[in-house]
Design a protein around this motif. Structure first.
Motif, PDB file in Angstrom:
ATOM      1  N   TYR A 104     -31.295 -12.416  65.504  1.00  0.00           N
ATOM      2  CA  TYR A 104     -30.484 -11.386  64.863  1.00  0.00           C
ATOM      3  C   TYR A 104     -29.130 -11.949  64.431  1.00  0.00           C
ATOM      4  N   GLY A 105     -29.142 -13.121  63.836  1.00  0.00           N
ATOM      5  CA  GLY A 105     -27.901 -13.801  63.472  1.00  0.00           C
ATOM      6  C   GLY A 105     -27.047 -13.034  62.490  1.00  0.00           C
ATOM      7  N   GLY A 106     -27.670 -12.434  61.510  1.00  0.00           N
ATOM      8  CA  GLY A 106     -26.912 -11.677  60.523  1.00  0.00           C
ATOM      9  C   GLY A 106     -26.230 -10.464  61.132  1.00  0.00           C
ATOM     10  N   PHE A 107     -26.911  -9.791  62.037  1.00  0.00           N
ATOM     11  CA  PHE A 107     -26.353  -8.609  62.683  1.00  0.00           C
ATOM     12  C   PHE A 107     -25.156  -8.974  63.557  1.00  0.00           C
ATOM     13  N   TYR A 108     -25.312 -10.015  64.379  1.00  0.00           N
ATOM     14  CA  TYR A 108     -24.203 -10.478  65.221  1.00  0.00           C
ATOM     15  C   TYR A 108     -23.012 -10.900  64.366  1.00  0.00           C
ATOM     16  N   THR A 109     -23.284 -11.674  63.337  1.00  0.00           N
ATOM     17  CA  THR A 109     -22.216 -12.194  62.496  1.00  0.00           C
ATOM     18  C   THR A 109     -21.488 -11.070  61.769  1.00  0.00           C
ATOM     19  N   PHE A 110     -22.246 -10.098  61.270  1.00  0.00           N
ATOM     20  CA  PHE A 110     -21.627  -8.961  60.596  1.00  0.00           C
ATOM     21  C   PHE A 110     -20.729  -8.183  61.555  1.00  0.00           C
ATOM     22  N   LEU A 111     -21.191  -7.960  62.785  1.00  0.00           N
ATOM     23  CA  LEU A 111     -20.383  -7.214  63.749  1.00  0.00           C
ATOM     24  C   LEU A 111     -19.113  -7.975  64.134  1.00  0.00           C
ATOM     25  N   VAL A 112     -19.223  -9.287  64.318  1.00  0.00           N
ATOM     26  CA  VAL A 112     -18.027 -10.086  64.625  1.00  0.00           C
ATOM     27  C   VAL A 112     -17.025  -9.980  63.481  1.00  0.00           C
ATOM     28  N   PHE A 113     -17.512 -10.084  62.245  1.00  0.00           N
ATOM     29  CA  PHE A 113     -16.645  -9.965  61.082  1.00  0.00           C
ATOM     30  C   PHE A 113     -16.039  -8.565  60.988  1.00  0.00           C
ATOM     31  N   ALA A 114     -16.848  -7.533  61.213  1.00  0.00           N
ATOM     32  CA  ALA A 114     -16.364  -6.154  61.113  1.00  0.00           C
ATOM     33  C   ALA A 114     -15.298  -5.858  62.171  1.00  0.00           C
ATOM     34  N   PHE A 115     -15.494  -6.339  63.394  1.00  0.00           N
ATOM     35  CA  PHE A 115     -14.484  -6.124  64.429  1.00  0.00           C
ATOM     36  C   PHE A 115     -13.186  -6.853  64.084  1.00  0.00           C
ATOM     37  N   GLY A 116     -13.301  -8.018  63.472  1.00  0.00           N
ATOM     38  CA  GLY A 116     -12.101  -8.728  63.036  1.00  0.00           C
ATOM     39  C   GLY A 116     -11.364  -7.976  61.935  1.00  0.00           C
ATOM     40  N   VAL A 117     -12.129  -7.407  61.007  1.00  0.00           N
ATOM     41  CA  VAL A 117     -11.531  -6.654  59.909  1.00  0.00           C
ATOM     42  C   VAL A 117     -10.867  -5.379  60.428  1.00  0.00           C
ATOM     43  N   VAL A 118     -11.395  -4.784  61.472  1.00  0.00           N
ATOM     44  CA  VAL A 118     -10.768  -3.594  62.063  1.00  0.00           C
ATOM     45  C   VAL A 118      -9.523  -3.980  62.857  1.00  0.00           C
ATOM     46  N   ALA A 119      -9.585  -5.094  63.574  1.00  0.00           N
ATOM     47  CA  ALA A 119      -8.481  -5.481  64.461  1.00  0.00           C
ATOM     48  C   ALA A 119      -7.209  -5.844  63.693  1.00  0.00           C
ATOM     49  N   ILE A 120      -7.337  -6.452  62.538  1.00  0.00           N
ATOM     50  CA  ILE A 120      -6.151  -6.925  61.813  1.00  0.00           C
ATOM     51  C   ILE A 120      -5.280  -5.778  61.277  1.00  0.00           C
ATOM     52  N   PRO A 121      -5.828  -4.854  60.481  1.00  0.00           N
ATOM     53  CA  PRO A 121      -4.947  -3.780  60.002  1.00  0.00           C
ATOM     54  C   PRO A 121      -4.475  -2.854  61.120  1.00  0.00           C
ATOM     55  N   ALA A 122      -5.336  -2.611  62.109  1.00  0.00           N
ATOM     56  CA  ALA A 122      -4.901  -1.776  63.234  1.00  0.00           C
ATOM     57  C   ALA A 122      -3.787  -2.464  64.010  1.00  0.00           C
ATOM     58  N   GLY A 123      -3.843  -3.772  64.128  1.00  0.00           N
ATOM     59  CA  GLY A 123      -2.777  -4.510  64.793  1.00  0.00           C
ATOM     60  C   GLY A 123      -1.464  -4.433  64.029  1.00  0.00           C
ATOM     61  N   HIS A 124      -1.550  -4.531  62.709  1.00  0.00           N
ATOM     62  CA  HIS A 124      -0.328  -4.413  61.913  1.00  0.00           C
ATOM     63  C   HIS A 124       0.267  -3.008  62.013  1.00  0.00           C
ATOM     64  N   LEU A 125      -0.594  -1.996  61.998  1.00  0.00           N
ATOM     65  CA  LEU A 125      -0.097  -0.629  62.177  1.00  0.00           C
ATOM     66  C   LEU A 125       0.500  -0.446  63.572  1.00  0.00           C
ATOM     67  N   GLY A 126      -0.128  -1.073  64.565  1.00  0.00           N
ATOM     68  CA  GLY A 126       0.398  -0.988  65.924  1.00  0.00           C
ATOM     69  C   GLY A 126       1.743  -1.674  66.072  1.00  0.00           C
ATOM     70  N   ARG A 127       1.933  -2.788  65.375  1.00  0.00           N
ATOM     71  CA  ARG A 127       3.235  -3.457  65.410  1.00  0.00           C
ATOM     72  C   ARG A 127       4.311  -2.569  64.782  1.00  0.00           C
ATOM     73  N   ARG A 128       3.980  -1.945  63.668  1.00  0.00           N
ATOM     74  CA  ARG A 128       4.951  -1.076  63.009  1.00  0.00           C
ATOM     75  C   ARG A 128       5.249   0.154  63.871  1.00  0.00           C
ATOM     76  N   ARG A 129       4.206   0.746  64.438  1.00  0.00           N
ATOM     77  CA  ARG A 129       4.425   1.915  65.300  1.00  0.00           C
ATOM     78  C   ARG A 129       5.178   1.518  66.570  1.00  0.00           C
ATOM     79  N   GLY A 130       4.912   0.339  67.088  1.00  0.00           N
ATOM     80  CA  GLY A 130       5.618  -0.135  68.271  1.00  0.00           C
ATOM     81  C   GLY A 130       7.109  -0.312  68.025  1.00  0.00           C
ATOM     82  N   LYS A 131       7.478  -0.643  66.797  1.00  0.00           N
ATOM     83  CA  LYS A 131       8.896  -0.771  66.459  1.00  0.00           C
ATOM     84  C   LYS A 131       9.602   0.577  66.609  1.00  0.00           C
ATOM     85  N   HIS A 132       8.905   1.643  66.252  1.00  0.00           N
ATOM     86  CA  HIS A 132       9.489   2.984  66.374  1.00  0.00           C
ATOM     87  C   HIS A 132       9.428   3.516  67.804  1.00  0.00           C
ATOM     88  N   LEU A 133       8.581   2.911  68.636  1.00  0.00           N
ATOM     89  CA  LEU A 133       8.436   3.347  70.038  1.00  0.00           C
ATOM     90  C   LEU A 133       9.155   2.397  70.990  1.00  0.00           C
TER      91      LEU A 133
END
Length: 119
Positions: A46-75
């Motif tokens: 299931y290489g394609g499935f694993y690889t897609f999920l790893v990529f998708a989690f990375g794509v979710v983590a980056i913008p959420a991390g940037h939003l968290g950094r900005r929100r953390g500045k206000h908190l």
């Protein structure tokens, strides 16, 4: 009873949710990488499935991390380090998923070469 509702509302207002989403996505992606190394046969199946999920989690983590950094500045700096860890891990997950694609393509090309050289 109304006071308890107001207290939980105030606690959730100061929570840095994007930073928590970022670190959870990074953790799940890193868990998938550990699963790939611990069970290589599943990755071959299931290489394609694993690889897609790893990529998708990375794509979710980056913008959420940037939003968290900005929100953390206000908190007043709440969970800014967690968000930064999510960003770094997200980029690592994307890099690793690209390496997985290259490894899978190399494996298939090598098997095709070996099958062609026997005939």
């Amino acid at each position: 009873m109304a006071e308890a509702t107001q207290d939980t509302g105030a606690a959730s207002a100061t929570r840095n949710t994007p930073a928590r989403i970022s670190i959870w996505a990074a953790f799940l992606g890193a868990s998938l990488i550990a699963g790939i190394f611990l069970t290589p046969m599943f990755w071959l199946l299931y290489g394609g499935f694993y690889t897609f999920l790893v990529f998708a989690f990375g794509v979710v983590a980056i913008p959420a991390g940037h939003l968290g950094r900005r929100r953390g500045k206000h908190l007043d700096g709440r969970d800014r380090g967690v968000a930064l860890l999510g960003i770094v891990t997200g980029w690592t997950l994307i890099f690793f998923s690209l390496l997985l694609v290259l490894a899978y393509a190399g494996l298939l090309a090598g098997l095709a070469y070996l099958a062609g050289s026997t005939s």
